[in-house]
Design an enzyme around this catalytic site. Structure first.
Site, PDB file in Angstrom:
ATOM      1  N   ASP A  79       0.827  -1.214   0.000  1.00 48.36           N
ATOM      2  CA  ASP A  79       0.000   0.000   0.000  1.00 48.36           C
ATOM      3  C   ASP A  79       0.859   1.262   0.000  1.00 48.36           C
ATOM      4  O   ASP A  79       0.433   2.318   0.454  1.00 48.36           O
ATOM      5  CB  ASP A  79      -0.939   0.007   1.213  1.00 48.36           C
ATOM      6  CG  ASP A  79      -0.197  -0.146   2.540  1.00 48.36           C
ATOM      7  OD1 ASP A  79       1.042  -0.256   2.528  1.00 48.36           O
ATOM      8  OD2 ASP A  79      -0.870  -0.156   3.589  1.00 48.36           O
ATOM      9  N   LYS A 104       7.037  24.532  22.647  1.00 45.19           N
ATOM     10  CA  LYS A 104       6.579  23.705  21.520  1.00 45.19           C
ATOM     11  C   LYS A 104       7.750  23.145  20.699  1.00 45.19           C
ATOM     12  O   LYS A 104       7.872  23.416  19.499  1.00 45.19           O
ATOM     13  CB  LYS A 104       5.636  24.510  20.621  1.00 45.19           C
ATOM     14  CG  LYS A 104       4.370  24.979  21.336  1.00 45.19           C
ATOM     15  CD  LYS A 104       3.464  25.755  20.404  1.00 45.19           C
ATOM     16  CE  LYS A 104       2.205  26.201  21.143  1.00 45.19           C
ATOM     17  NZ  LYS A 104       1.286  26.976  20.268  1.00 45.19           N
ATOM     18  N   ASP A 118       2.184   6.348   2.451  1.00 43.60           N
ATOM     19  CA  ASP A 118       1.554   5.131   2.972  1.00 43.60           C
ATOM     20  C   ASP A 118       0.041   5.332   2.884  1.00 43.60           C
ATOM     21  O   ASP A 118      -0.534   6.177   3.575  1.00 43.60           O
ATOM     22  CB  ASP A 118       1.986   4.924   4.423  1.00 43.60           C
ATOM     23  CG  ASP A 118       1.303   3.728   5.080  1.00 43.60           C
ATOM     24  OD1 ASP A 118       0.525   3.038   4.398  1.00 43.60           O
ATOM     25  OD2 ASP A 118       1.555   3.484   6.271  1.00 43.60           O
TER      26      ASP A 118
END
Length: 348
Positions: free
Chosen positions: A225, A275, A330
């Site tokens: 895939d 962050k 993917d």
């Protein structure tokens, strides 16, 4: 002789500059010279991959990763002599220097750019249920879903064929008759296809126990895939040149923590990172294995590829990574399936 002026670098050039030159040109190589245009070495995609895996950044100078003993030919050499050197050394291009070592040009051997007929088998894992793509996969197996104008699996097979790999093994299970009826023995695509049937879920490595006797040379294993335009010939050569028994295609993955991260020592705050972005390498679902590793795979049992690599590492056998910088997707969820259809014709 090709004009080399647009692929010239000096040792202080950055890896980022080198990538731009290598990726933008048809020759996929950079030549490194000093201030007098004396050839110091060459730089290819493989050299940069190894540098990045050794924690160099894109802003670092290329000096530590230059290949400083390249094969060259003399300006006096005939075309026949240059071709002989290229075939012996398995090169695509050869820098041309004069008797002082000054760079004169670069010869590109077109004949070597044609894909070879490689005997290495390609095992494609195409037996999954594709549950995350329902309802699309209720009546058709995921590898048969059309992206662009053909099934995902057909694009994968044709990409391998392009690089000379035409011996295909399909590990099938869910709705296998649809795959077998469409591809048959592979003759319509100019490849040879064999099938192995998984009677139960066997993981990304377990099915290899069913075809051990057919895998005598290094072979690919790839999820059915994935859409990617990796140069499979380069990956196989990379595996062989590094004397690896297990090579994993890896993809860089960035994850940003959505909060300020507080670093503490006991009760004391040492620092705060707002962050922060963390970088990882994740498996790209493309592998090359040597026959030697098949001894670790149990018969007729579920066995995943990460477990196989853990066995290889535990037994002190050489396993290496192959960074994937090319297109890679993917197709596991509906958003990726839609993205693949939007990007297909641009990429492939």
């Amino acid at each position: 002789m090709k004009n080399y002026k647009n692929i010239i670098l000096n040792p202080s050039s950055s890896i980022k500059e080198a990538l731009k030159i290598i990726d933008s040109g048809a020759m996929k190589i950079a030549l490194v010279v000093d201030e007098n245009e004396k050839l110091l070495g060459t730089l290819t995609d493989g050299d940069i991959r190894r540098g990045l895996l050794n924690n160099l950044s894109l802003d670092d100078a290329i000096e530590p990763i230059i290949f400083k003993t390249p094969t060259t030919c003399s300006i006096e050499d005939t075309k026949e002599k240059i071709l002989e050197i290229a075939v012996e050394k398995k090169l695509y291009q050869i820098p041309v220097v004069d008797n002082t070592g000054k760079l004169i040009g670069i010869e590109e051997v077109d004949e070597l750019l044609k894909p070879k007929n490689r005997n290495n088998k390609v095992v494609l894992m195409v037996g999954g249920l594709g549950t995350r793509l329902r309802p699309l996969t209720e009546k058709i197996p995921k590898p048969m879903l059309k992206v662009g104008d053909k099934p995902i699996l057909e694009t994968i097979i044709l990409n391998f064929k392009k690089y000379g790999f035409s011996n295909i093994v399909l590990s099938v299970s869910y709705k296998s008759e649809m795959i077998e009826n469409y591809f048959g023995n592979g003759s319509k695509l100019g490849v040879h296809i064999e099938y192995v049937h998984e009677e139960k879920r066997m993981g990304t490595a377990g099915a290899l126990s069913l075809i051990q006797e057919k895998l005598n040379e290094p072979f690919f294993v790839m999820n059915g895939d994935l859409l990617t335009n990796i140069n499979f010939e380069h990956m196989m050569d990379y595996h062989i040149q590094n004397s690896s028994v297990a090579t994993m295609g890896v993809r860089e993955y960035d994850f940003q923590v959505p909060y300020g991260v507080v670093n503490i020592d006991g009760i004391n705050i040492k620092s705060i990172a707002e962050k922060p972005v963390h970088n990882f390498y994740v498996s790209g679902g493309v592998y090359i294995l040597d026959r030697a590793v098949l001894d670790f795979i149990p018969k007729n049992q579920f066995f995943d590829m990460p477990t196989l690599f853990e066995k290889v590492i535990a037994n002190n056998m050489k396993s290496i990574s192959f960074p994937i910088r090319e297109y890679w997707l993917d197709i596991g969820r509906m958003e990726e399936f839609e993205k693949a259809n939007n990007e297909y014709h641009k990429v492939f």
